[in-house]
Each structure stands twice: as structure tokens, then as C-alpha cells.
Design an enzyme around this catalytic site. Structure first.
Site, PDB file in Angstrom:
ATOM      1  CD  GLU A  17      -2.781   1.202   2.438  1.00  0.00           C
ATOM      2  OE1 GLU A  17      -3.671   0.339   2.445  1.00  0.00           O
ATOM      3  OE2 GLU A  17      -2.625   2.047   3.339  1.00  0.00           O
ATOM      4  NE  ARG A 107     -17.308   5.796   8.559  1.00  0.00           N
ATOM      5  CZ  ARG A 107     -17.347   5.686   9.872  1.00  0.00           C
ATOM      6  NH1 ARG A 107     -18.456   5.320  10.475  1.00  0.00           N
ATOM      7  NH2 ARG A 107     -16.276   5.922  10.603  1.00  0.00           N
TER       8      ARG A 107
HETATM    9  P1  FAD Z   1     -17.949   0.889   7.319  1.00  0.00           P
HETATM   10  O1  FAD Z   1     -17.891  -0.433   6.658  1.00  0.00           O
HETATM   11  O2  FAD Z   1     -19.035   1.822   6.929  1.00  0.00           O
HETATM   12  O3  FAD Z   1     -17.968   0.635   8.896  1.00  0.00           O
HETATM   13  C1  FAD Z   1     -17.796   1.708   9.816  1.00  0.00           C
HETATM   14  C2  FAD Z   1     -18.562   1.426  11.100  1.00  0.00           C
HETATM   15  O4  FAD Z   1     -19.976   1.448  10.840  1.00  0.00           O
HETATM   16  C3  FAD Z   1     -18.285   0.046  11.709  1.00  0.00           C
HETATM   17  O5  FAD Z   1     -18.393   0.179  13.105  1.00  0.00           O
HETATM   18  C4  FAD Z   1     -19.418  -0.823  11.171  1.00  0.00           C
HETATM   19  O6  FAD Z   1     -19.706  -1.925  12.014  1.00  0.00           O
HETATM   20  C5  FAD Z   1     -20.562   0.177  11.131  1.00  0.00           C
HETATM   21  N1  FAD Z   1     -21.529  -0.083  10.053  1.00  0.00           N
HETATM   22  C6  FAD Z   1     -21.267  -0.556   8.812  1.00  0.00           C
HETATM   23  N2  FAD Z   1     -22.396  -0.606   8.074  1.00  0.00           N
HETATM   24  C7  FAD Z   1     -23.393  -0.135   8.870  1.00  0.00           C
HETATM   25  C8  FAD Z   1     -24.784   0.051   8.689  1.00  0.00           C
HETATM   26  N3  FAD Z   1     -25.390  -0.263   7.533  1.00  0.00           N
HETATM   27  N4  FAD Z   1     -25.509   0.561   9.740  1.00  0.00           N
HETATM   28  C9  FAD Z   1     -24.918   0.885  10.926  1.00  0.00           C
HETATM   29  N5  FAD Z   1     -23.593   0.706  11.150  1.00  0.00           N
HETATM   30  C10 FAD Z   1     -22.841   0.205  10.132  1.00  0.00           C
HETATM   31  N6  FAD Z   1      -9.473   5.864   5.249  1.00  0.00           N
HETATM   32  C11 FAD Z   1      -9.279   6.850   4.328  1.00  0.00           C
HETATM   33  O7  FAD Z   1      -9.705   7.977   4.558  1.00  0.00           O
HETATM   34  N7  FAD Z   1      -8.654   6.603   3.157  1.00  0.00           N
HETATM   35  C12 FAD Z   1      -8.176   5.375   2.829  1.00  0.00           C
HETATM   36  O8  FAD Z   1      -7.614   5.179   1.751  1.00  0.00           O
HETATM   37  C13 FAD Z   1      -8.343   4.312   3.770  1.00  0.00           C
HETATM   38  N8  FAD Z   1      -7.923   3.058   3.519  1.00  0.00           N
HETATM   39  C14 FAD Z   1      -8.152   2.042   4.424  1.00  0.00           C
HETATM   40  C15 FAD Z   1      -7.756   0.734   4.100  1.00  0.00           C
HETATM   41  C16 FAD Z   1      -7.980  -0.315   5.020  1.00  0.00           C
HETATM   42  C17 FAD Z   1      -7.548  -1.702   4.670  1.00  0.00           C
HETATM   43  C18 FAD Z   1      -8.598  -0.038   6.267  1.00  0.00           C
HETATM   44  C19 FAD Z   1      -8.823  -1.146   7.263  1.00  0.00           C
HETATM   45  C20 FAD Z   1      -9.007   1.239   6.571  1.00  0.00           C
HETATM   46  C21 FAD Z   1      -8.805   2.298   5.663  1.00  0.00           C
HETATM   47  N9  FAD Z   1      -9.223   3.602   5.925  1.00  0.00           N
HETATM   48  C22 FAD Z   1      -9.021   4.612   5.004  1.00  0.00           C
HETATM   49  C23 FAD Z   1      -9.858   3.928   7.211  1.00  0.00           C
HETATM   50  C24 FAD Z   1     -11.403   3.786   7.139  1.00  0.00           C
HETATM   51  O9  FAD Z   1     -11.934   4.803   6.314  1.00  0.00           O
HETATM   52  C25 FAD Z   1     -11.924   3.916   8.569  1.00  0.00           C
HETATM   53  O10 FAD Z   1     -11.515   2.819   9.329  1.00  0.00           O
HETATM   54  C26 FAD Z   1     -13.424   4.169   8.729  1.00  0.00           C
HETATM   55  O11 FAD Z   1     -13.658   4.549  10.084  1.00  0.00           O
HETATM   56  C27 FAD Z   1     -14.330   2.986   8.430  1.00  0.00           C
HETATM   57  O12 FAD Z   1     -14.346   2.684   7.107  1.00  0.00           O
HETATM   58  P2  FAD Z   1     -15.149   1.372   6.579  1.00  0.00           P
HETATM   59  O13 FAD Z   1     -15.120   1.437   5.104  1.00  0.00           O
HETATM   60  O14 FAD Z   1     -14.619   0.161   7.237  1.00  0.00           O
HETATM   61  O15 FAD Z   1     -16.610   1.716   7.136  1.00  0.00           O
END
Ligand code: FAD
Length: 291
Positions: A17, A107
Site C-alpha cells: 500500500e 466510508r
Molecule cells: P464501514 O464499513 O461503513 O464501517 C464503519 C462502522 O460502521 C463500523 O463500526 C461498522 O460496524 C458500522 N456499520 C457498517 N455498516 C453499517 C450500517 N449499515 N448501519 C450501521 N452501522 C454500520 N481511510 C481513508 O480515509 N482513506 C483510505 O484510503 C483508507 N484506507 C483504508 C484501508 C484499510 C484496509 C482499512 C482497514 C481502513 C482504511 N481507511 C481509510 C480507514 C477507514 O476509512 C476507517 O476505518 C473508517 O472509520 C471505516 O471505514 P469502513 O469502510 O470500514 O466503514
């Protein structure tokens, strides 16, 4: 090339990455670091995306450059929490035009600024909304998502986190990349639980080589990861010397990776943090394993 095709092979692979520059002045140094990592010929490279949109224009350029100039498949990260639907649709179209085939749909972090701002013009609450939007746009991307072996910090508990993870995968994720972790047993426990919950897509463990003592606090704050005593001892002993800490951190990460391969994991994603020397050293340490 789609990441799902890479992951369906039998070979052990490693991916890296990288992140885009935070300011225009760093464009050249980031370009050169990402190109040096691409020359190591990893299975693929992923390029992160600024949650506030600050570095978004560079994500695509870097991903396209690595793919077109070095033949390394790329994953462009895309976040949605701070964007309106129109912006996201434009970004998806730009990715299609650039020939990007893989997207990590995220997200983004809810910064205090974002939480306190007027969010009425924003259309996405969770990564699942972005995945649905990408599908609706009819783009034939291989979509990945993030997952959290130690539970996402906002989740009430692991069961709830895994329930939403399953919904996210069912909406169209072909693979999941994990948050960093420093104790492989946490990953193995997580794998048991998500398989039991019916999540069958490939999971790519994300390994962060900690190469300086200052990084430790930042990494824990960012990820909420548990630091095993074995790792703390290493920081206590070698943290005083940048070179010793770097060597010890690379060996610790290498050890974690070997254990993952030995336990049936086929692809490991290394958070190489735009450090070609670290990426190179890890690959050298595994030269007979990743032949
Ligand atoms: P989600 O999948 O939306 O989950 C977030 C929270 O909401 C979790 O607690 C989940 O249980 C809950 N949730 C999910 N769906 C629902 C629903 N339908 N209703 C209610 N609650 C729900 N950040 C950046 O800004 N840029 C990047 O490039 C980046 N790359 C990343 C790469 C990896 C591998 C990882 C692990 C993280 C990365 N992040 C990045 C950080 C990420 O944006 C954060 O961790 C963020 O807080 C959550 O993103 P998510 O896509 O997992 O969110």
C-alpha cells in the site's frame, strides 16, 4: 487485472500500500517512491484516498501510473463520507476512464470536524452505500472493503461489526483487507468468526512494519491495535536507534508474515508507507518463500 483473479491463484503473493502526497510540493518524491516499490513487482499495489478529499486527485494518477508504466495491477481507494453523490459518480467515471479495475470502497473516518459540520448535502453514511452506488453506476470494478480483526472502534461489539460486514460483502465485495494487527492470533480468531457468519470472500491481512519508535503511538491511536508485550520489549530496547528499530521492526513484520503464510494465508498486504527500502527488505527476507 482484477484482484479477485490474483487471489484465486495458488501462489503465495505480497502486495503493497502507498499513499498520495498531502501537498503539491511532495508530488515528485511520492511518485519516485511509488515507482521504486512498483519495480519490486508486487502482486498488486493499493493507493489510499484522503477522507477529506485533500489528496483525491492524486490517488487516481498514482494508480494509473503504476499500472500503465510498470504493469502492476492497482487498487484505488475511494471514500464516501465527506462527498455528495455527484462527486462520487464523477470519481467513479474518472476511474473507469483511467482503466482502473479495482476499488477499495471505504466510508472514511468521521473526523470531529466532519461530525460537527452540516452534513445535509452528503449522501453516504457507510461503505455499503458506496458499494451500492458503484454497482448502480454499472461499473465492472472488482470491489474490496475494509475489515477489523480487533473490531471497528465505533462498533458496540464484534457480533454487530461482523453483522454489518456480512451485509457489506453481500452488497458486492469480492475481497476484504484487514486493519493492521500485531498479534496473528487475533486474525485467526476473527477468521473463525467471519467464516461462521457466512463470509466466504478472500481476506487479505494488512501488516504494518513499525520502523521507528514514534510510529508506535500513532499506529495504536489510528488503529486501536493491541501491542503484544513481545513487540513492546523490542521498542523499549531498540527504539533509541532509528537503524536498530528499523531492522527489528522489519524482522517482526517478516515473522508475522511467515506465520500467516504457514497457516494458509495466500496474500499479505504490507502497509509499506512509501518506503521502498522497507518493502525491498521484506521481499528479500522472503525470497525463498515467495519464489
Ligand atoms: P464501514 O464499513 O461503513 O464501517 C464503519 C462502522 O460502521 C463500523 O463500526 C461498522 O460496524 C458500522 N456499520 C457498517 N455498516 C453499517 C450500517 N449499515 N448501519 C450501521 N452501522 C454500520 N481511510 C481513508 O480515509 N482513506 C483510505 O484510503 C483508507 N484506507 C483504508 C484501508 C484499510 C484496509 C482499512 C482497514 C481502513 C482504511 N481507511 C481509510 C480507514 C477507514 O476509512 C476507517 O476505518 C473508517 O472509520 C471505516 O471505514 P469502513 O469502510 O470500514 O466503514
Amino acid at each position: 487485472m482484477k484482484i479477485s483473479d490474483i487471489l484465486s491463484g495458488e501462489k503465495l503473493t505480497m502486495s503493497f500500500e502507498v499513499f498520495p502526497p498531502k501537498a503539491d510540493t511532495a508530488i515528485e518524491s511520492v511518485k519516485s517512491a511509488t515507482e521504486e516499490i512498483a519495480r519490486l513487482k508486487p502482486a498488486f499495489m493499493s493507493v489510499t484516498y484522503g477522507a477529506g478529499g485533500g489528496t483525491s486527485k492524486y490517488t487516481l494518477n498514482i494508480a494509473k501510473n503504476i499500472k500503465d508504466s510498470y504493469g502492476v495491477p492497482t487498487v484505488a481507494h475511494l471514500t464516501c463520507v465527506s462527498s455528495a453523490r455527484e462527486t462520487v459518480c464523477r470519481q467513479i467515471q474518472d476511474m473507469k476512464d483511467a482503466g482502473i479495475e479495482n476499488v477499495l470502497a471505504l466510508r472514511g473516518d468521521l473526523t470531529p470536524e466532519l461530525e460537527n459540520s452540516d452534513r445535509s448535502g452528503l449522501d453516504f453514511s457507510h461503505a455499503i452505500d458506496l458499494i451500492r452506488e458503484i454497482k448502480e453506476c454499472g461499473a465492472d470494478f472488482c470491489i474490496g472493503g475494509a475489515c477489523y480483526p480487533e473490531v471497528h472502534p465505533e462498533s458496540k461489539n464484534q457480533n454487530e461489526d461482523i453483522k454489518y460486514l456480512k451485509e457489506k460483502v453481500d452488497a458486492g465485495c469480492s475481497f476484504l483487507t484487514t486493519q493492521m494487527f500485531f498479534d496473528n492470533n487475533l486474525l485467526y480468531n476473527f477468521l473463525y468468526k467471519i467464516r461462521e457468519a457466512g463470509i466466504t470472500v478472500p481476506i487479505i491481512p494488512g501488516i504494518m512494519p513499525i520502523t521507528n519508535a514514534n510510529q508506535v503511538e500513532r499506529a495504536i491511536k489510528l488503529s486501536g491495535s493491541f501491542m503484544p508485550q513481545r513487540f513492546k520489549n523490542l521498542v523499549d530496547k531498540f527504539g533509541y536507534s532509528p537503524e536498530a528499530m528499523k531492522q527489528a521492526g522489519i524482522v517482526y513484520a517478516t515473522d508475522q508474515i511467515i506465520d500467516l503464510y504457514a497457516n494458509g494465508i495466500k496474500n499479505v498486504h504490507v502497509y509499506s508507507m512509501n518506503k521502498p527500502d522497507v518493502a525491498k527488505k521484506i521481499l528479500e527476507n522472503l525470497s525463498e518463500i515467495l519464489d
